[in-house]
Design a protein around this motif. Sequence first.
Motif, PDB file in Angstrom:
ATOM      1  N   ILE A 165       7.853 -34.500  51.953  1.00 46.38           N
ATOM      2  CA  ILE A 165       8.295 -35.068  52.912  1.00 46.38           C
ATOM      3  C   ILE A 165       9.526 -35.663  52.525  1.00 46.38           C
ATOM      4  CG2 ILE A 165       8.141 -37.480  54.295  1.00 46.38           C
ATOM      5  CD1 ILE A 165       5.291 -37.095  53.741  1.00 46.38           C
ATOM      6  N   GLY A 166      10.544 -35.394  53.501  1.00 45.33           N
ATOM      7  CA  GLY A 166      12.029 -35.672  53.312  1.00 45.33           C
ATOM      8  C   GLY A 166      12.802 -34.580  53.138  1.00 45.33           C
ATOM      9  N   PHE A 167      12.391 -33.431  52.758  1.00 42.91           N
ATOM     10  CA  PHE A 167      13.081 -32.172  52.059  1.00 42.91           C
ATOM     11  C   PHE A 167      14.219 -32.202  53.433  1.00 42.91           C
ATOM     12  CE2 PHE A 167      10.673 -29.618  48.764  1.00 42.91           C
ATOM     13  CZ  PHE A 167      10.659 -30.876  47.833  1.00 42.91           C
ATOM     14  N   ALA A 168      13.964 -31.992  54.566  1.00 42.84           N
ATOM     15  CA  ALA A 168      14.773 -31.623  55.665  1.00 42.84           C
ATOM     16  C   ALA A 168      15.143 -32.685  56.646  1.00 42.84           C
ATOM     17  CB  ALA A 168      14.039 -30.641  56.606  1.00 42.84           C
ATOM     18  N   GLY A 169      14.928 -33.980  55.682  1.00 40.94           N
ATOM     19  CA  GLY A 169      15.487 -35.194  56.754  1.00 40.94           C
ATOM     20  C   GLY A 169      14.346 -35.908  57.112  1.00 40.94           C
ATOM     21  N   GLU A 170      14.593 -37.163  57.824  1.00 36.16           N
ATOM     22  CA  GLU A 170      13.598 -37.988  58.374  1.00 36.16           C
ATOM     23  C   GLU A 170      13.170 -38.007  59.534  1.00 36.16           C
ATOM     24  OE1 GLU A 170      11.692 -40.374  56.418  1.00 36.16           O
ATOM     25  OE2 GLU A 170      12.804 -39.567  54.781  1.00 36.16           O
ATOM     26  N   GLN A 171      14.199 -37.285  60.659  1.00 34.87           N
ATOM     27  CA  GLN A 171      13.896 -37.000  61.819  1.00 34.87           C
ATOM     28  C   GLN A 171      13.158 -35.901  62.165  1.00 34.87           C
ATOM     29  OE1 GLN A 171      18.044 -38.083  63.226  1.00 34.87           O
ATOM     30  NE2 GLN A 171      17.401 -39.531  64.430  1.00 34.87           N
ATOM     31  N   THR A 172      12.976 -35.326  63.495  1.00 39.33           N
ATOM     32  CA  THR A 172      12.261 -34.211  63.756  1.00 39.33           C
ATOM     33  C   THR A 172      13.017 -33.310  64.930  1.00 39.33           C
ATOM     34  OG1 THR A 172      10.443 -35.707  63.938  1.00 39.33           O
ATOM     35  CG2 THR A 172       9.986 -33.490  64.911  1.00 39.33           C
ATOM     36  N   ALA A 173      13.560 -32.487  64.438  1.00 40.60           N
ATOM     37  CA  ALA A 173      14.314 -31.324  65.392  1.00 40.60           C
ATOM     38  C   ALA A 173      13.452 -29.954  65.698  1.00 40.60           C
ATOM     39  CB  ALA A 173      15.357 -30.625  64.570  1.00 40.60           C
ATOM     40  N   ILE A 174      12.761 -30.137  66.778  1.00 43.56           N
ATOM     41  CA  ILE A 174      11.843 -29.223  67.153  1.00 43.56           C
ATOM     42  C   ILE A 174      12.445 -28.107  67.840  1.00 43.56           C
ATOM     43  CG2 ILE A 174       9.684 -28.671  68.835  1.00 43.56           C
ATOM     44  CD1 ILE A 174       8.965 -31.728  68.582  1.00 43.56           C
ATOM     45  N   GLY A 175      13.449 -28.439  68.536  1.00 39.60           N
ATOM     46  CA  GLY A 175      14.224 -27.215  69.129  1.00 39.60           C
ATOM     47  C   GLY A 175      14.841 -26.594  68.231  1.00 39.60           C
ATOM     48  N   ASP A 176      15.640 -26.873  67.153  1.00 38.93           N
ATOM     49  CA  ASP A 176      16.089 -26.087  66.001  1.00 38.93           C
ATOM     50  C   ASP A 176      15.211 -25.294  65.372  1.00 38.93           C
ATOM     51  OD1 ASP A 176      18.378 -27.316  66.593  1.00 38.93           O
ATOM     52  OD2 ASP A 176      18.785 -28.359  64.785  1.00 38.93           O
ATOM     53  N   ALA A 177      13.890 -25.620  65.059  1.00 36.01           N
ATOM     54  CA  ALA A 177      12.801 -24.974  64.336  1.00 36.01           C
ATOM     55  C   ALA A 177      12.477 -23.794  65.458  1.00 36.01           C
ATOM     56  CB  ALA A 177      11.554 -26.007  64.027  1.00 36.01           C
TER      57      ALA A 177
END
Length: 332
Positions: A165-177
């Motif tokens: 957890i936290g490797f890619a940041g604390e928020q959620t970028a569903i569109g970028d994924a």
Amino acid sequence: MLDLQWPWALLLIPLPFIFWWFRKPNSANATAVYWRHSALLENPAHTQRTSTNKLSAVLLYLAWLALVLAIARPTWLGNATHIPPTGRDLLIALDLSGSMQITDMTLNDRPADRLSAAKEALAQFIKARRGDRIGIIVFGSKAYLQAPLSYDLDTINQLVQESQIGFAGEQTAIGDAIGLGIKRLEEQPADQKVLILMTDGANTAGRVSPLQAANFAAKEGVTIHTIGIGAEQMTVQGFFGPKVINPSSDLDEPLLTNIAELTSGRYFRARSTEELHQVYDILDQLEPTPSDDVLQRPKTSLFHWLGILALMLFSLAMICTGKLAFKLKGRA
């Protein structure tokens, strides 16, 4: 095991005998021919000539036999080997945002956070996808490719287990994924482009809108299955004592449903570890892999070796004939 591609060529093996038989003169109609070296037949050189002629004839026939076998195109088939079936290309987008550390799941009857439950379910899912190429995308505030598409499922699973957890940041970028998944699948056949996206929240970061990414995925033929993970009830200790809350209040189910519908996929809701396992069992049925192994036998062509052998035997026959002619000329 020896296999002949053109076995009908073996019918040519007796051709020299047939030719010799029909060319053999009839003794009743034979005509005498004068030969000024006929005296050689009465000395030991005649025996040498006869032996050499027989040896040349044997070598010529062996050369013919090797040539006919070469024409038959013999191939040596090795032992059968199992080739894993070729299945789909699956990308798994795993949410590593801060909310994935909420302890509302169970593992072995003990409380566990969402990421631990997701890892355990993914391990079984990946193990069962023999023949597929699987890749891993992790996303939080940004999306990253954790592992490219690969048949090495053990390594893929190890990389999943190492995700934190936290490797890619604390928020959620569903569109970028979703956008990164489309990019990694763009060169694959249309019926093999599958993205499985698992998250526990709503889109709170990123440069690409999830619905825009989903529409583009539909144009590119990418199927997206979405999974919303997280329990709907959880007891926590409040100021006035225990209280029940909904830890999945931030989960954007309408968005995940729209993404799946736009790309001909399905949306799944996993409120527990058991339901998460059921989701991956359903995905196994929706995106099946070939069940039968492919048997393959290594082939080694013997054509060129037999051709070389025929040439060598023919050369030896010519050498023997030439030596005999030279000796007879010397005696003359």
